[in-house]
Write an enzyme that holds these catalytic residues in place. Structure first.
Site, short mmCIF file in Angstrom:
data_model
loop_
_atom_site.label_atom_id
_atom_site.label_comp_id
_atom_site.label_asym_id
_atom_site.label_seq_id
_atom_site.Cartn_x
_atom_site.Cartn_y
_atom_site.Cartn_z
N ARG A 24 -6.85 12.65 0.81
CA ARG A 24 -5.83 13.51 1.59
C ARG A 24 -4.41 12.72 1.45
NH1 ARG A 24 -7.32 10.33 7.39
NH2 ARG A 24 -9.11 11.21 7.05
N HIS A 25 -4.50 11.65 0.74
CA HIS A 25 -2.91 11.15 0.22
C HIS A 25 -3.19 10.74 -1.15
CE1 HIS A 25 -5.09 7.52 1.53
NE2 HIS A 25 -4.81 7.62 2.65
N THR A 70 -6.91 6.55 10.27
CA THR A 70 -6.95 5.60 9.16
C THR A 70 -8.13 4.95 9.13
OG1 THR A 70 -5.68 3.68 8.50
CG2 THR A 70 -5.70 4.02 10.92
N THR A 71 -8.28 3.72 8.56
CA THR A 71 -9.52 2.98 8.45
C THR A 71 -9.81 2.33 9.75
OG1 THR A 71 -9.01 2.63 5.95
CG2 THR A 71 -10.61 1.48 6.93
N ASN A 121 0.90 -1.19 0.05
CA ASN A 121 0.20 0.15 0.10
C ASN A 121 0.96 1.41 -0.09
OD1 ASN A 121 -1.26 2.18 1.01
ND2 ASN A 121 -3.04 0.79 1.78
N HIS A 155 -3.74 -4.71 7.64
CA HIS A 155 -3.80 -3.41 8.69
C HIS A 155 -3.08 -3.51 9.89
CE1 HIS A 155 -5.33 0.49 10.19
NE2 HIS A 155 -5.96 0.63 9.37
N GLY A 156 -2.07 -2.49 9.92
CA GLY A 156 -1.23 -2.47 11.19
C GLY A 156 -0.14 -3.49 11.06
N GLU A 212 -11.11 -9.38 2.87
CA GLU A 212 -9.93 -8.83 3.53
C GLU A 212 -10.22 -8.67 4.93
OE1 GLU A 212 -7.44 -5.94 1.60
OE2 GLU A 212 -6.40 -5.51 3.62
N ARG A 244 -9.20 8.31 -0.96
CA ARG A 244 -10.34 8.76 0.28
C ARG A 244 -11.17 9.66 -0.48
NH1 ARG A 244 -9.23 7.11 5.59
NH2 ARG A 244 -10.88 8.38 6.08
N ARG A 251 4.07 18.77 1.80
CA ARG A 251 4.72 19.82 1.48
C ARG A 251 4.25 20.49 -0.09
NH1 ARG A 251 9.97 20.56 3.46
NH2 ARG A 251 9.83 22.59 2.15
N GLU A 299 -8.72 0.69 -3.42
CA GLU A 299 -9.48 0.85 -2.07
C GLU A 299 -10.02 1.99 -1.85
OE1 GLU A 299 -6.84 0.11 1.25
OE2 GLU A 299 -8.16 1.09 2.29
N GLY A 338 0.98 -1.34 4.23
CA GLY A 338 1.53 -0.03 3.89
C GLY A 338 2.32 0.52 4.97
N HIS A 339 1.61 1.13 5.97
CA HIS A 339 2.27 2.28 6.90
C HIS A 339 3.81 1.89 7.11
CE1 HIS A 339 2.69 4.55 10.64
NE2 HIS A 339 2.31 5.54 9.77
N ASP A 399 0.20 4.48 -0.15
CA ASP A 399 -0.70 5.95 0.52
C ASP A 399 -0.01 6.79 1.01
OD1 ASP A 399 -3.31 4.55 -0.60
OD2 ASP A 399 -4.07 4.17 1.49
N HIS A 400 1.25 6.23 1.88
CA HIS A 400 1.78 7.20 2.74
C HIS A 400 3.06 7.80 1.94
CE1 HIS A 400 -1.26 6.70 5.65
NE2 HIS A 400 -0.86 5.40 5.71
N HIS A 450 -5.37 3.68 -1.65
CA HIS A 450 -6.71 4.07 -1.14
C HIS A 450 -7.18 5.39 -1.55
CE1 HIS A 450 -9.37 4.36 2.79
NE2 HIS A 450 -10.10 4.59 1.77
N1 PXP Z 1 -5.73 -2.95 3.89
C1 PXP Z 1 -6.98 -1.99 3.99
C2 PXP Z 1 -8.19 -2.52 3.49
C3 PXP Z 1 -6.38 -0.57 4.56
O1 PXP Z 1 -7.48 0.27 4.65
C4 PXP Z 1 -5.33 -0.53 4.85
C5 PXP Z 1 -4.89 0.92 5.20
O2 PXP Z 1 -5.03 1.74 4.42
C6 PXP Z 1 -4.02 -1.48 4.73
C7 PXP Z 1 -4.79 -2.77 4.21
C8 PXP Z 1 -2.82 -1.18 5.14
O3 PXP Z 1 -2.86 -0.73 6.27
P1 PXP Z 1 -1.33 -0.45 7.05
O4 PXP Z 1 -1.14 0.93 6.43
O5 PXP Z 1 -1.67 -0.21 8.46
O6 PXP Z 1 -0.22 -1.54 6.64
#
Ligand code: PXP
Length: 249
Positions: A51-52, A102-103, A9, A196-197, A153, A47, A20, A72, A218-219, A11-12, A45
């Site tokens: 925002r990202h 976050t979600t 992912n 997630h996480g 998921e 949104r 910036r 997403e 992702g994060h 996004d970040h 994702h």
């Molecule tokens: N899967 C879904 C559906 C998510 O919403 C996210 C966060 O955007 C992730 C996976 C990835 O989560 P993380 O960024 O915490 O790894």
């Protein structure tokens, strides 16, 4: 056991860019590097408040990567129109609250079954694999199967939080519920993903769940890329996932 896919992912990367208002770092460049480093797919994702990831990022990703794109989004009309135009490999439906960081939770598929059945149908007809981002509750898994989703998921955020807090017994209980959810979803013909996480420290037990076919991360990876570079960060995650799978046999 089948090989576990890793969806990265990105996004970040966009979060840092947007901080910036510049054009860099470029999420597409990150996606191409992720692909070269062993990612099996890219998740982004979009949104409602972009925002990202922004609208133009989705177009660039769709055109610029050779691995599957997992789009997403929230189940809104605006996002359906974008998905039907882009026709990504997969569309993962998530709940969205503007004020959340976050979600935070899973989608309430059971509580919105009629609307989601209609929402999913044109996406399926367009050839997208539709995925529901849900908790492990049986009602949500059964509803996801009924509405015609191809994938669920499972939300690993709660497990990840408990693990980080050192609450090992509670984390194990949550893990067991995720295992049972994965088995139920698989028995209903759903492909099972999780995410997630997830981090290097907590990924192994999730990777070892035999029904899980894909992790979306992702994060942590984007953060780790600051220290070791994105390619090595992904390779290390891949190694830990494969090792957990091998150990499980
Ligand atoms: N899967 C879904 C559906 C998510 O919403 C996210 C966060 O955007 C992730 C996976 C990835 O989560 P993380 O960024 O915490 O790894």
């Amino acid at each position: 056991m089948e090989k576990l896919r890793l969806g990265v992912n990105i996004d970040h990367v966009a979060t840092v860019r947007n901080a910036r208002g510049s054009a860099w770092p470029d999420p597409l460049r990150a996606a191409i590097l992720a692909e070269a480093s062993g990612a099996d797919g890219i998740t982004a994702h979009l949104r409602e408040d972009p925002r990202h990831i922004r609208f133009a990022d989705m177009d660039a990703l769709r055109a610029g990567i050779g691995i599957p794109l997992n789009f997403e989004c929230a189940a809104t009309d605006e996002m359906a129109a974008i998905a039907l135009r882009l026709k990504p490999h997969a569309v993962c439906l998530v709940p969205e609250r503007r004020e959340e960081r976050t979600t935070e939770g899973g989608l309430d598929v059971a509580g919105d079954e009629n609307r989601l059945t209609q929402y999913v149908a044109p996406l399926r007809a367009a050839g997208c694999r539709v995925s529901m981002f849900i908790g492990h509750a049986e009602a949500q898994i059964r509803a996801s199967a009924r509405i015609g989703a191809a994938v669920v998921e499972l939300h690993t955020g709660h497990y990840s939080d408990l693990h980080a807090e050192g609450r090992d017994d509670a984390a194990e209980t949550e893990l067991e519920a995720l295992r049972q959810g994965a088995a139920l979803a698989h028995s209903l013909g759903l492909e099972v993903h999780a995410g997630h996480g997830l981090t290097y420290d907590n990924v192994a037990p999730i990777a070892a769940i035999p029904e899980v076919r894909e992790l979306n991360i992702g994060h942590f990876l984007i953060g780790e890329a600051i220290f070791m570079g994105l390619g090595p960060a992904i390779e290390e995650m891949r190694r830990r996932m494969d090792q957990a799978r091998l150990r499980r046999g």
